[in-house]
Design an enzyme around this catalytic site. Structure first.
Site, PDB file in Angstrom:
ATOM      1  N   ASP A  71       0.814  -1.214   0.000  1.00  0.00           N
ATOM      2  CA  ASP A  71       0.000   0.000   0.000  1.00  0.00           C
ATOM      3  C   ASP A  71       0.849   1.266   0.000  1.00  0.00           C
ATOM      4  O   ASP A  71       0.495   2.259  -0.636  1.00  0.00           O
ATOM      5  CB  ASP A  71      -0.946   0.007   1.207  1.00  0.00           C
ATOM      6  CG  ASP A  71      -2.209  -0.806   0.952  1.00  0.00           C
ATOM      7  OD1 ASP A  71      -2.467  -1.158  -0.210  1.00  0.00           O
ATOM      8  OD2 ASP A  71      -2.936  -1.084   1.917  1.00  0.00           O
ATOM      9  N   GLY A  72       1.968   1.251   0.730  1.00  0.00           N
ATOM     10  CA  GLY A  72       2.834   2.428   0.729  1.00  0.00           C
ATOM     11  C   GLY A  72       3.363   2.729  -0.663  1.00  0.00           C
ATOM     12  O   GLY A  72       3.400   3.887  -1.096  1.00  0.00           O
ATOM     13  N   ASN A 145      -4.088   9.207   1.468  1.00  0.00           N
ATOM     14  CA  ASN A 145      -4.664   8.594   2.663  1.00  0.00           C
ATOM     15  C   ASN A 145      -5.032   9.622   3.729  1.00  0.00           C
ATOM     16  O   ASN A 145      -6.195   9.771   4.074  1.00  0.00           O
ATOM     17  CB  ASN A 145      -3.681   7.586   3.266  1.00  0.00           C
ATOM     18  CG  ASN A 145      -4.012   6.156   2.927  1.00  0.00           C
ATOM     19  OD1 ASN A 145      -4.956   5.883   2.188  1.00  0.00           O
ATOM     20  ND2 ASN A 145      -3.234   5.222   3.458  1.00  0.00           N
ATOM     21  N   ASP A 146      -4.010  10.311   4.252  1.00  0.00           N
ATOM     22  CA  ASP A 146      -4.299  11.170   5.406  1.00  0.00           C
ATOM     23  C   ASP A 146      -3.192  12.179   5.678  1.00  0.00           C
ATOM     24  O   ASP A 146      -2.054  12.039   5.238  1.00  0.00           O
ATOM     25  CB  ASP A 146      -4.528  10.317   6.672  1.00  0.00           C
ATOM     26  CG  ASP A 146      -3.454   9.255   6.882  1.00  0.00           C
ATOM     27  OD1 ASP A 146      -2.270   9.529   6.608  1.00  0.00           O
ATOM     28  OD2 ASP A 146      -3.789   8.146   7.318  1.00  0.00           O
ATOM     29  N   ASP A 175      -3.359  12.695  21.709  1.00  0.00           N
ATOM     30  CA  ASP A 175      -2.061  12.323  21.157  1.00  0.00           C
ATOM     31  C   ASP A 175      -1.886  12.874  19.750  1.00  0.00           C
ATOM     32  O   ASP A 175      -0.770  12.923  19.226  1.00  0.00           O
ATOM     33  CB  ASP A 175      -1.922  10.804  21.120  1.00  0.00           C
ATOM     34  CG  ASP A 175      -1.623  10.200  22.487  1.00  0.00           C
ATOM     35  OD1 ASP A 175      -1.539  10.961  23.460  1.00  0.00           O
ATOM     36  OD2 ASP A 175      -1.489   8.967  22.570  1.00  0.00           O
TER      37      ASP A 175
END
Length: 290
Positions: A71-72, A145-146, A175
């Site tokens: 996926d990366g 993704n994000d 966090d």
């Protein structure tokens, strides 16, 4: 008709080179040309020199892109493809690989590229900009993704202010916080308790990471929402906050900085060779215990 494919393998993965060679053999059977970046020539010594092209041109001069890896690898290649308005297909040479359309043993399905037996999904991306106190854009990155705010090695929680249209949404004592696309809803956001969103929708998911309040929950916003995020100057905030886009780069966010997150002007276009829908793929991957 697909006449030429730019192949982007992640040669740091153990199986990628073998899968890349198998892919080339399959494309040759189909009489589809292919090319690689000249920067990885040494990693694929069995291929002829003619298939390696300049980094700046090999995607632009092709009809579509194939990523080989996990996926990366798919995320990095998809952003390169999106910048050139090219479709992309992922071949899984990793483990789970939610985003890859084919596993390594399914290369025979590439015959659909000749017959047009494939579909294309257009997926929204995010744009994250870091702006200093004088209004200068110091950093800009597209995210498939994000975009994640985290505390780095700081053992203390961080305090983030999130606004949209000049109005406060929430202050996050946590966090960190995740701004995810629907594609990214099955990544870090899911692990942090966020909902799963069908990837072709246009929406932005805001998921807090370990918030210091039971009342703080994930939000789903319209894809047209624009956010402004800043670090609150509180006594407990004596360390650094970082922004990470798709887990690839880390930018330190100073107290007088503002981070703007919005829908990107470009989209990723995923090629699908199979009839599996999103739920089929998700259930299969989640049940994979290997």
């Amino acid at each position: 008709m697909i006449l030429k494919i730019a192949v982007i393998p992640n040669l740091t993965r153990q199986k990628s080179s073998a899968v890349a060679y198998s892919l080339c053999n399959e494309l040759e059977k189909l009489e589809i040309d292919y090319c690689f970046s000249e920067g990885i020539k040494e990693g694929l010594p069995e291929l002829p020199d003619r298939v390696f092209e300049k980094d700046s041109a090999f995607i632009r001069n092709s009809d579509m892109v194939i990523s080989v890896g996990g996926d990366g690898s798919m995320i990095r290649a998809a952003k390169q493809a999106a910048a050139e308005n090219k479709n992309i297909l992922g071949i899984n040479a990793g483990r789970l690989a939610y985003l890859c359309g084919l596993d390594a043993h399914e290369l025979s399905l590439l015959s659909g590229l000749k017959t047009g037996s494939f579909t294309v999904q257009h997926r929204m991306m995010l744009c994250a900009e870091v702006i200093d106190g004088e209004g200068r854009v110091l950093y800009s990155e597209n995210c498939l993704n994000d975009a994640v705010f985290n505390r780095g090695i700081n053992p203390k929680i961080i305090d983030l202010s999130v606004k949209t249209d000049g109005k406060d949404i929430a202050d996050y004592l946590a966090d960190g916080a995740i701004f995810a696309t629907p594609t990214g809803s099955t990544a870090y956001s899911m692990s942090a308790g966020g909902p799963i969103i069908e990837p072709t929708l246009e929406a932005i998911l805001l998921t807090p990471i370990c918030p210091h309040s039971l009342a703080v929950r994930p939000y789903i916003f319209s894809g047209n929402t624009e956010f402004e995020i800043s670090v609150k100057d509180t006594p407990c905030r004596d360390e650094c906050v970082y922004l990470s886009c798709d887990g690839a780069s880390f930018v330190k966010i100073e107290k007088d900085y503002t981070v703007r997150i919005k829908k990107s002007d470009i989209k990723a276009s995923f090629v699908s060779m199979k009839t599996d829908n999103f739920i089929d793929v998700l259930n299969k991957k989640l049940e994979n215990k290997k």
